[in-house]
Design an enzyme around this catalytic site. Structure first.
Site, PDB file in Angstrom:
ATOM      1  N   GLU A  45       0.843  -1.192   0.000  1.00 36.49           N
ATOM      2  CA  GLU A  45       0.000   0.000   0.000  1.00 36.49           C
ATOM      3  C   GLU A  45       0.874   1.236   0.000  1.00 36.49           C
ATOM      4  OE1 GLU A  45      -2.054  -0.038   3.890  1.00 36.49           O
ATOM      5  OE2 GLU A  45      -0.341   1.164   4.515  1.00 36.49           O
ATOM      6  N   LYS A  98       6.781   4.737   4.463  1.00 37.34           N
ATOM      7  CA  LYS A  98       8.234   4.536   4.404  1.00 37.34           C
ATOM      8  C   LYS A  98       8.517   3.272   3.592  1.00 37.34           C
ATOM      9  CE  LYS A  98       9.578   7.198   8.332  1.00 37.34           C
ATOM     10  NZ  LYS A  98       8.275   7.816   8.490  1.00 37.34           N
ATOM     11  N   TYR A 114      -8.552  -9.228  11.456  1.00 37.65           N
ATOM     12  CA  TYR A 114      -7.602  -8.954  12.542  1.00 37.65           C
ATOM     13  C   TYR A 114      -7.162 -10.239  13.246  1.00 37.65           C
ATOM     14  CZ  TYR A 114      -9.354  -4.331  11.546  1.00 37.65           C
ATOM     15  OH  TYR A 114      -9.695  -3.186  10.879  1.00 37.65           O
ATOM     16  N   ARG A 132     -14.158   0.650   7.773  1.00 40.48           N
ATOM     17  CA  ARG A 132     -14.929   1.630   8.534  1.00 40.48           C
ATOM     18  C   ARG A 132     -14.146   2.918   8.708  1.00 40.48           C
ATOM     19  NH1 ARG A 132     -15.547   1.158  14.857  1.00 40.48           N
ATOM     20  NH2 ARG A 132     -13.481   2.055  14.554  1.00 40.48           N
ATOM     21  N   GLY A 133     -12.830   2.776   8.959  1.00 43.13           N
ATOM     22  CA  GLY A 133     -12.025   3.953   9.323  1.00 43.13           C
ATOM     23  C   GLY A 133     -11.950   4.053  10.842  1.00 43.13           C
ATOM     24  N   LYS A 137     -19.493  -9.467   7.183  1.00 42.44           N
ATOM     25  CA  LYS A 137     -18.991  -8.728   6.019  1.00 42.44           C
ATOM     26  C   LYS A 137     -18.855  -9.677   4.825  1.00 42.44           C
ATOM     27  CE  LYS A 137     -15.327  -6.750   8.261  1.00 42.44           C
ATOM     28  NZ  LYS A 137     -14.201  -5.840   8.532  1.00 42.44           N
TER      29      LYS A 137
HETATM   30  P1  FAD Z   1     -15.600  -2.939  11.003  1.00 43.17           P
HETATM   31  O1  FAD Z   1     -15.574  -4.205  10.226  1.00 43.17           O
HETATM   32  O2  FAD Z   1     -16.823  -2.101  10.909  1.00 43.17           O
HETATM   33  O3  FAD Z   1     -15.350  -3.325  12.528  1.00 43.17           O
HETATM   34  C1  FAD Z   1     -15.079  -2.323  13.502  1.00 43.17           C
HETATM   35  C2  FAD Z   1     -15.361  -2.884  14.892  1.00 43.17           C
HETATM   36  O4  FAD Z   1     -16.770  -3.032  15.087  1.00 43.17           O
HETATM   37  C3  FAD Z   1     -14.781  -4.280  15.171  1.00 43.17           C
HETATM   38  O5  FAD Z   1     -14.427  -4.317  16.514  1.00 43.17           O
HETATM   39  C4  FAD Z   1     -15.948  -5.223  14.886  1.00 43.17           C
HETATM   40  O6  FAD Z   1     -15.833  -6.423  15.622  1.00 43.17           O
HETATM   41  C5  FAD Z   1     -17.131  -4.391  15.333  1.00 43.17           C
HETATM   42  N1  FAD Z   1     -18.355  -4.583  14.538  1.00 43.17           N
HETATM   43  C6  FAD Z   1     -18.440  -4.748  13.206  1.00 43.17           C
HETATM   44  N2  FAD Z   1     -19.753  -4.785  12.828  1.00 43.17           N
HETATM   45  C7  FAD Z   1     -20.479  -4.626  13.957  1.00 43.17           C
HETATM   46  C8  FAD Z   1     -21.886  -4.548  14.231  1.00 43.17           C
HETATM   47  N3  FAD Z   1     -22.794  -4.656  13.249  1.00 43.17           N
HETATM   48  N4  FAD Z   1     -22.285  -4.358  15.518  1.00 43.17           N
HETATM   49  C9  FAD Z   1     -21.366  -4.234  16.515  1.00 43.17           C
HETATM   50  N5  FAD Z   1     -20.023  -4.304  16.308  1.00 43.17           N
HETATM   51  C10 FAD Z   1     -19.594  -4.482  15.047  1.00 43.17           C
HETATM   52  N6  FAD Z   1      -8.236   3.159   7.972  1.00 43.17           N
HETATM   53  C11 FAD Z   1      -8.343   4.294   7.234  1.00 43.17           C
HETATM   54  O7  FAD Z   1      -8.867   5.294   7.742  1.00 43.17           O
HETATM   55  N7  FAD Z   1      -7.895   4.356   5.948  1.00 43.17           N
HETATM   56  C12 FAD Z   1      -7.326   3.301   5.330  1.00 43.17           C
HETATM   57  O8  FAD Z   1      -6.925   3.390   4.169  1.00 43.17           O
HETATM   58  C13 FAD Z   1      -7.208   2.067   6.064  1.00 43.17           C
HETATM   59  N8  FAD Z   1      -6.675   0.953   5.504  1.00 43.17           N
HETATM   60  C14 FAD Z   1      -6.660  -0.221   6.204  1.00 43.17           C
HETATM   61  C15 FAD Z   1      -6.200  -1.389   5.564  1.00 43.17           C
HETATM   62  C16 FAD Z   1      -6.168  -2.603   6.260  1.00 43.17           C
HETATM   63  C17 FAD Z   1      -5.726  -3.846   5.541  1.00 43.17           C
HETATM   64  C18 FAD Z   1      -6.583  -2.656   7.626  1.00 43.17           C
HETATM   65  C19 FAD Z   1      -6.515  -3.954   8.390  1.00 43.17           C
HETATM   66  C20 FAD Z   1      -7.022  -1.504   8.258  1.00 43.17           C
HETATM   67  C21 FAD Z   1      -7.081  -0.289   7.562  1.00 43.17           C
HETATM   68  N9  FAD Z   1      -7.567   0.888   8.148  1.00 43.17           N
HETATM   69  C22 FAD Z   1      -7.687   2.045   7.423  1.00 43.17           C
HETATM   70  C23 FAD Z   1      -7.944   0.901   9.562  1.00 43.17           C
HETATM   71  C24 FAD Z   1      -9.421   0.538   9.795  1.00 43.17           C
HETATM   72  O9  FAD Z   1     -10.242   1.559   9.249  1.00 43.17           O
HETATM   73  C25 FAD Z   1      -9.615   0.415  11.301  1.00 43.17           C
HETATM   74  O10 FAD Z   1      -8.980  -0.736  11.770  1.00 43.17           O
HETATM   75  C26 FAD Z   1     -11.048   0.543  11.820  1.00 43.17           C
HETATM   76  O11 FAD Z   1     -10.969   0.782  13.232  1.00 43.17           O
HETATM   77  C27 FAD Z   1     -11.904  -0.690  11.617  1.00 43.17           C
HETATM   78  O12 FAD Z   1     -12.204  -0.896  10.312  1.00 43.17           O
HETATM   79  P2  FAD Z   1     -13.006  -2.215   9.838  1.00 43.17           P
HETATM   80  O13 FAD Z   1     -13.279  -2.040   8.415  1.00 43.17           O
HETATM   81  O14 FAD Z   1     -12.327  -3.436  10.279  1.00 43.17           O
HETATM   82  O15 FAD Z   1     -14.369  -2.020  10.679  1.00 43.17           O
END
Ligand code: FAD
Length: 319
Positions: free
Chosen positions: A18, A307, A181, A124-125, A201
């Protein structure tokens, strides 16, 4: 081409990585000077991260504070288009819930479709820095699963407003990546709960998973096993990050909820200078990559965190 097609057609182990859009005020050329040397290894796709706007306060003349916002790293979609144009390589924009309402998301997806971009990594972010909890925008998505649903709806030709659904509407067919994760997401109460929502998902239509970084391959192998026993059968791409400074021994675990093996901690602690730490991080990532590759992993994804110099050395040793 879709990420899943790259995986299906792979005759040997692949790698992706990335990049971050440059900071506002910086040139896109900085990105290309990073990418150019990596092109000799033929990466099948490159991810471009998305960074939501940040908020800060400035004091006004009357002493009151005014809330302002800035997008420090704009340009994700433009960079993806330029990567595809310049190198002929698939670019995967990250698409987040934070800061977007559903209409803005639909507009972004239309842009991507017009540009011929086939893939999105749906996330989600994180919460914005001044808040300790994630808040969605009004009429935005609270969880990544809802964003997966919106992308899948468009894949089925369903716009937010039915009146735009025409017989000759453009065809949407995004390949959807999601985050997973191996050591659980930092907000999840436990691994079971996190896997439960990961599966949601997948059921909503995600096509592959990219994992959060990990430093002990056992965590990845166990995670894959657990996913498979939960019926999650889509590809799970491991995410690897070479440690590059001593400070990351604390910052990475607190930011990403992960463990760093003691052997690696000890090596870094006793290293005398920054260069040595940088090389220890590279060597650790090479060993992780070799083991993953030998175990039959089809793609390894490298985190650069702005980096990318060490990625060249790792890829050179592995691919
Ligand atoms: P989700 O899948 O929505 O999960 C978030 C949390 O909520 C988890 O604890 C999950 O168990 C819980 N959850 C999910 N659905 C529900 C529900 N319906 N009810 C209750 N709880 C629920 N961030 C950025 O801002 N920009 C990026 O470009 C970016 N790139 C990333 C790339 C990778 C490969 C990874 C692993 C992370 C990246 N992130 C990025 C960080 C990511 O946005 C964060 O880790 C964020 O906190 C969670 O995103 P998620 O998509 O896993 O969220």
């Amino acid at each position: 081409m879709k990420v899943t097609d790259h995986i299906d057609k792979a005759k040997k182990s692949l790698f992706s990585f990335e990049i971050l859009p440059p900071l506002r005020g910086h040139d896109i050329k900085n990105i290309f000077s990073t990418l150019d040397p990596l092109m000799e290894f033929n990466p099948p796709f490159i991810d471009v991260t998305y960074h939501r706007e940040e908020f800060f306060y400035v004091e006004k003349e009357n002493g009151l504070l005014q809330r302002k916002s800035v997008s420090r790293r704009p340009g994700t979609i433009g960079i993806c288009a330029e990567i595809m144009n310049k190198y002929g390589i698939d670019a995967v924009p990250h698409l987040i819930c934070g800061g977007f309402n559903k209409k803005m998301t639909e507009n972004a997806l239309i842009d991507l479709n017009f540009l011929g971009i086939d893939n999105v990594l749906v996330l989600r972010g994180d919460p914005i820095k001044s808040e300790n909890k994630f808040f969605s925008k009004k009429d935005g998505h609270k969880y990544a699963v809802e964003l997966v649903e919106q992308v899948q709806n468009l894949n089925k030709g369903k716009y937010l407003n039915k009146t735009f659904e025409k017989k000759n509407s453009p065809l949407f067919d995004f390949c959807i990546g999601i985050a997973g994760y191996p050591e659980k997401h930092l907000e999840a109460p436990n691994m079971e709960s996190d896997l439960f929502f990961l599966k949601k998902k997948v059921e909503a239509g995600a096509n592959y998973i990219v994992t959060q970084m990990f430093f002990d391959n056992k965590k990845y192998f166990t995670f894959v096993k657990k996913c498979r026993s939960e019926g999650i059968i889509i590809p799970i791409i491991p995410g690897i990050k070479p440690i590059s400074s001593k400070i990351q021994l604390n910052s990475l675990p607190s930011r990403f909820y992960l463990n760093i093996p003691n052997e690696l901690v000890k090596e870094i602690e006793k290293a005398k200078d920054k260069k040595l730490i940088f090389n220890i991080g590279i060597e650790w990532a090479i060993q992780q990559s070799k083991e993953l590759k030998n175990s039959g992993v089809k793609v390894i994804h490298y985190y650069t965190m702005d980096k990318p110099e060490n990625i060249y050395k790792i890829v050179q040793a592995i691919y």
